[in-house]
Motif scaffolding. Sequence first.
Motif, PDB file in Angstrom:
ATOM      1  N   GLU A 110      40.873   6.849  -2.725  1.00  0.00           N
ATOM      2  CA  GLU A 110      41.089   6.705  -1.280  1.00  0.00           C
ATOM      3  C   GLU A 110      41.064   8.067  -0.594  1.00  0.00           C
ATOM      4  O   GLU A 110      40.549   8.211   0.513  1.00  0.00           O
ATOM      5  CB  GLU A 110      42.420   6.000  -1.025  1.00  0.00           C
ATOM      6  N   PHE A 111      41.578   9.075  -1.255  1.00  0.00           N
ATOM      7  CA  PHE A 111      41.575  10.421  -0.694  1.00  0.00           C
ATOM      8  C   PHE A 111      40.149  10.964  -0.584  1.00  0.00           C
ATOM      9  O   PHE A 111      39.791  11.594   0.410  1.00  0.00           O
ATOM     10  CB  PHE A 111      42.441  11.354  -1.549  1.00  0.00           C
ATOM     11  N   GLU A 112      39.338  10.708  -1.602  1.00  0.00           N
ATOM     12  CA  GLU A 112      37.930  11.134  -1.549  1.00  0.00           C
ATOM     13  C   GLU A 112      37.194  10.418  -0.423  1.00  0.00           C
ATOM     14  O   GLU A 112      36.382  11.022   0.283  1.00  0.00           O
ATOM     15  CB  GLU A 112      37.235  10.890  -2.891  1.00  0.00           C
ATOM     16  N   ARG A 113      37.471   9.124  -0.241  1.00  0.00           N
ATOM     17  CA  ARG A 113      36.850   8.369   0.849  1.00  0.00           C
ATOM     18  C   ARG A 113      37.274   8.960   2.196  1.00  0.00           C
ATOM     19  O   ARG A 113      36.456   9.127   3.100  1.00  0.00           O
ATOM     20  CB  ARG A 113      37.257   6.892   0.773  1.00  0.00           C
ATOM     21  N   PHE A 114      38.554   9.328   2.303  1.00  0.00           N
ATOM     22  CA  PHE A 114      39.063   9.958   3.527  1.00  0.00           C
ATOM     23  C   PHE A 114      38.332  11.268   3.807  1.00  0.00           C
ATOM     24  O   PHE A 114      37.924  11.537   4.934  1.00  0.00           O
ATOM     25  CB  PHE A 114      40.573  10.186   3.390  1.00  0.00           C
ATOM     26  N   LYS A 115      38.142  12.099   2.773  1.00  0.00           N
ATOM     27  CA  LYS A 115      37.462  13.385   2.959  1.00  0.00           C
ATOM     28  C   LYS A 115      36.012  13.184   3.401  1.00  0.00           C
ATOM     29  O   LYS A 115      35.521  13.903   4.276  1.00  0.00           O
ATOM     30  CB  LYS A 115      37.526  14.219   1.678  1.00  0.00           C
TER      31      LYS A 115
END
Length: 142
Positions: A110-115
């Motif tokens: 989810e953090f990678e998607r956010f970035k």
Amino acid sequence: MKNIKSVNSQIFRDIVAVSKQKELEFNNGQDGAIILSLLVMFFTPFLLLNEVRQFLQIDYSFAAMASIAVVSLILTVILYKVFKISQKFADKETLLNSLLSMYVPNNKAEFERFKVETRNEPTHFFELINEWISTEKLTYAK
């Protein structure tokens, strides 16, 4: 390991706290902190130099006070640059980026998607971070 988790959760709490504040209010608060710091950095040497003037029994004159003000102003500029005051009181987006760079996410996908989304749509940064926070909070609820 437990200490790392507590530091990481503290960073996450800081991210949540900063993101909850409105950008204008946050940035105005930071500007106020800079102004207050500058005032303290100016008036402290000004008052100390004025006491030295009185101790040395130098007459109260425009030239004496102007020179004290100039020396105080020079010291203020030096302190401002040495302590990097403008970086200590960064705007909301800069502070959030700094906190995010220190944070180790629990939900890495989810953090990678956010970035990726923030790179694609940087104008929606605050909306995207609020969405990411809500999904990251679920990992702390477990």
